[in-house]
Design a protein around this motif. Structure first.
Motif, PDB file in Angstrom:
ATOM      1  N   MET A   1     -18.219 -49.115  72.015  1.00 47.53           N
ATOM      2  CA  MET A   1     -19.282 -48.320  72.694  1.00 47.53           C
ATOM      3  C   MET A   1     -19.949 -49.289  72.431  1.00 47.53           C
ATOM      4  N   GLU A   2     -21.041 -49.165  73.413  1.00 52.44           N
ATOM      5  CA  GLU A   2     -23.087 -50.038  72.845  1.00 52.44           C
ATOM      6  C   GLU A   2     -23.929 -48.412  73.750  1.00 52.44           C
ATOM      7  N   GLU A   3     -25.168 -49.006  73.023  1.00 58.67           N
ATOM      8  CA  GLU A   3     -25.824 -47.892  73.115  1.00 58.67           C
ATOM      9  C   GLU A   3     -27.366 -49.050  72.604  1.00 58.67           C
ATOM     10  N   TYR A   4     -28.450 -48.559  73.214  1.00 63.15           N
ATOM     11  CA  TYR A   4     -29.955 -49.469  72.656  1.00 63.15           C
ATOM     12  C   TYR A   4     -30.632 -48.736  72.010  1.00 63.15           C
ATOM     13  N   GLY A   5     -31.078 -50.346  71.212  1.00 63.73           N
ATOM     14  CA  GLY A   5     -31.899 -49.318  70.257  1.00 63.73           C
ATOM     15  C   GLY A   5     -33.153 -50.357  69.909  1.00 63.73           C
ATOM     16  N   PHE A   6     -34.171 -50.043  69.192  1.00 65.53           N
ATOM     17  CA  PHE A   6     -35.582 -50.103  69.147  1.00 65.53           C
ATOM     18  C   PHE A   6     -35.695 -51.111  67.378  1.00 65.53           C
ATOM     19  N   PHE A   7     -36.326 -52.189  67.586  1.00 64.07           N
ATOM     20  CA  PHE A   7     -36.299 -52.749  66.522  1.00 64.07           C
ATOM     21  C   PHE A   7     -37.950 -52.576  65.893  1.00 64.07           C
ATOM     22  N   LEU A   8     -38.583 -53.389  65.179  1.00 63.50           N
ATOM     23  CA  LEU A   8     -39.976 -53.653  64.432  1.00 63.50           C
ATOM     24  C   LEU A   8     -39.941 -54.402  63.781  1.00 63.50           C
ATOM     25  N   SER A   9     -40.182 -55.847  63.419  1.00 59.38           N
ATOM     26  CA  SER A   9     -39.907 -56.190  62.169  1.00 59.38           C
ATOM     27  C   SER A   9     -41.776 -57.163  62.764  1.00 59.38           C
ATOM     28  N   PHE A  10     -41.655 -57.700  60.722  1.00 63.34           N
ATOM     29  CA  PHE A  10     -42.905 -58.904  60.796  1.00 63.34           C
ATOM     30  C   PHE A  10     -43.422 -59.650  59.392  1.00 63.34           C
ATOM     31  N   ASN A  11     -43.674 -60.726  59.667  1.00 61.64           N
ATOM     32  CA  ASN A  11     -43.764 -62.008  59.227  1.00 61.64           C
ATOM     33  C   ASN A  11     -42.278 -62.609  59.380  1.00 61.64           C
ATOM     34  N   GLU A  12     -41.172 -62.483  60.314  1.00 57.81           N
ATOM     35  CA  GLU A  12     -40.001 -63.590  60.702  1.00 57.81           C
ATOM     36  C   GLU A  12     -39.526 -62.240  59.690  1.00 57.81           C
ATOM     37  N   LEU A  13     -38.971 -60.658  59.673  1.00 62.28           N
ATOM     38  CA  LEU A  13     -37.934 -59.794  59.420  1.00 62.28           C
ATOM     39  C   LEU A  13     -37.838 -59.443  57.813  1.00 62.28           C
ATOM     40  N   GLU A  14     -39.399 -59.466  57.253  1.00 64.24           N
ATOM     41  CA  GLU A  14     -39.442 -59.395  55.901  1.00 64.24           C
ATOM     42  C   GLU A  14     -39.787 -58.157  56.025  1.00 64.24           C
ATOM     43  N   ASP A  15     -40.087 -57.452  56.683  1.00 67.18           N
ATOM     44  CA  ASP A  15     -40.200 -55.711  57.080  1.00 67.18           C
ATOM     45  C   ASP A  15     -39.252 -56.097  58.469  1.00 67.18           C
ATOM     46  N   LEU A  16     -38.505 -54.609  58.616  1.00 66.84           N
ATOM     47  CA  LEU A  16     -37.650 -54.345  59.761  1.00 66.84           C
ATOM     48  C   LEU A  16     -37.127 -53.391  59.339  1.00 66.84           C
ATOM     49  N   PHE A  17     -37.105 -52.762  60.928  1.00 67.55           N
ATOM     50  CA  PHE A  17     -37.121 -51.667  60.577  1.00 67.55           C
ATOM     51  C   PHE A  17     -36.254 -50.895  62.103  1.00 67.55           C
ATOM     52  N   ARG A  18     -35.750 -50.311  62.390  1.00 67.07           N
ATOM     53  CA  ARG A  18     -35.015 -49.375  63.312  1.00 67.07           C
ATOM     54  C   ARG A  18     -35.867 -47.898  63.635  1.00 67.07           C
ATOM     55  N   LEU A  19     -36.046 -47.668  65.353  1.00 66.56           N
ATOM     56  CA  LEU A  19     -36.524 -46.035  65.620  1.00 66.56           C
ATOM     57  C   LEU A  19     -36.137 -45.752  65.630  1.00 66.56           C
ATOM     58  N   PRO A  20     -35.594 -44.951  65.069  1.00 61.23           N
ATOM     59  CA  PRO A  20     -34.550 -44.014  64.562  1.00 61.23           C
ATOM     60  C   PRO A  20     -34.750 -42.890  65.331  1.00 61.23           C
ATOM     61  N   VAL A  21     -35.522 -42.180  66.154  1.00 58.12           N
ATOM     62  CA  VAL A  21     -35.043 -41.563  67.140  1.00 58.12           C
ATOM     63  C   VAL A  21     -35.117 -42.268  68.385  1.00 58.12           C
ATOM     64  N   ASN A  22     -34.250 -42.810  69.430  1.00 63.28           N
ATOM     65  CA  ASN A  22     -34.972 -43.516  70.898  1.00 63.28           C
ATOM     66  C   ASN A  22     -36.339 -42.627  71.099  1.00 63.28           C
ATOM     67  N   PRO A  23     -37.786 -43.534  72.079  1.00 62.74           N
ATOM     68  CA  PRO A  23     -37.985 -43.397  73.050  1.00 62.74           C
ATOM     69  C   PRO A  23     -38.012 -41.957  73.897  1.00 62.74           C
ATOM     70  N   GLU A  24     -37.888 -41.366  74.628  1.00 60.79           N
ATOM     71  CA  GLU A  24     -37.131 -40.560  75.839  1.00 60.79           C
ATOM     72  C   GLU A  24     -37.606 -41.770  77.112  1.00 60.79           C
ATOM     73  N   THR A  25     -38.673 -42.196  76.856  1.00 55.84           N
ATOM     74  CA  THR A  25     -38.786 -43.192  78.280  1.00 55.84           C
ATOM     75  C   THR A  25     -39.750 -44.318  77.003  1.00 55.84           C
ATOM     76  N   LEU A  26     -39.833 -45.442  77.784  1.00 57.40           N
ATOM     77  CA  LEU A  26     -40.436 -46.504  78.285  1.00 57.40           C
ATOM     78  C   LEU A  26     -41.322 -47.474  78.780  1.00 57.40           C
TER      79      LEU A  26
END
Length: 233
Positions: A1-26
């Motif tokens: 199974m596959e789905e889309y995920g949105f990830f934001l990171s800072f300083n080459e993965l020093e901080d990283l999180f996935r958006l817990p709820v995908n936006p309805e539109t991008l």
């Protein structure tokens, strides 16, 4: 199974999180920077210029509890954070005046979302600046935060060393990185201020800057001990 995920990171993965709820539109904005001119005897013409930087807008929520539609786990290293932890992290990134990295990825799901935090088969991956971030507490909820995040593609730029080869100027490109430069350096065997300046500042002649910053006398230059921590400009 596959789905889309949105990830934001800072300083080459020093901080990283996935958006817990995908936006309805991008919303992705790609536009040119053409200009029109009126030429006597010809009329209006359109001069096509280079395209403007890509802009992306995200709107979603940071949930205060683990709803069925939340895409991250409730526990573990990639656990769901409290809404204000997400807010504070984004605010910290903005204050750093450094780019972040935005990734839109197809993620493979095994079992109960065991690998839902691991990017795979990247669809979008680019360095971006945070142009605006607005958020508010959702009315009638238990602490959910609604937010809108506007990003703009970031292009790394810096002065590049050049070489003259047979009368031609050739630049020596460096790999762009969104990792912040280190603030200190710990001396190792074989190090000298010149070699350190060459390694971290790109120019051995800048060793005097490090020397002055750390209050090192000329008589101490050849006696610096292994393990000494040096402040860097």
């Amino acid at each position: 199974m596959e789905e889309y995920g949105f990830f934001l990171s800072f300083n080459e993965l020093e901080d990283l999180f996935r958006l817990p709820v995908n936006p309805e539109t991008l919303e992705i904005k790609e536009s040119g920077d053409s200009k029109s001119y009126t030429i006597v005897g010809l009329g209006e013409i359109n001069a096509i210029a280079y395209p403007k930087l890509t802009e992306i807008t995200l709107e979603s929520i940071f949930p205060a509890q683990h709803y069925p539609f939340v895409l991250v786990r409730s526990e573990g290293p990639n656990r769901l954070l409290r809404p204000f932890e997400y807010v504070e992290m984004i605010q910290k990134w903005m204050k750093s005046r450094r780019p972040i990295r935005f990734v839109l990825s197809g993620v493979s799901l095994k079992g109960e979302r065991e690998d839902s935090s691991v990017p795979n088969d990247l669809a979008l991956n680019m360095a971006m600046s945070i142009e605006s971030f607005t958020w508010k507490l959702s009315a009638g909820t238990s602490g959910d935060v609604e937010y809108s995040l506007s990003l703009k593609k970031y292009v790394f730029y810096q002065a590049s060393p050049v070489k003259i080869v047979k009368g031609q100027v050739k630049a020596e490109p460096k790999r762009a990185s969104d990792k912040a430069a280190p603030k200190t350096y710990t001396m190792k065997a074989g190090d000298s201020l010149w070699s350190i300046a060459k390694k971290v500042l790109g120019d051995g002649q800048k060793y005097k800057v490090i020397q002055k910053l750390n209050g090192i006398k000329d008589s101490e230059l050849k006696k610096l001990p292994i393990g000494k921590v040096l402040k860097l400009p």
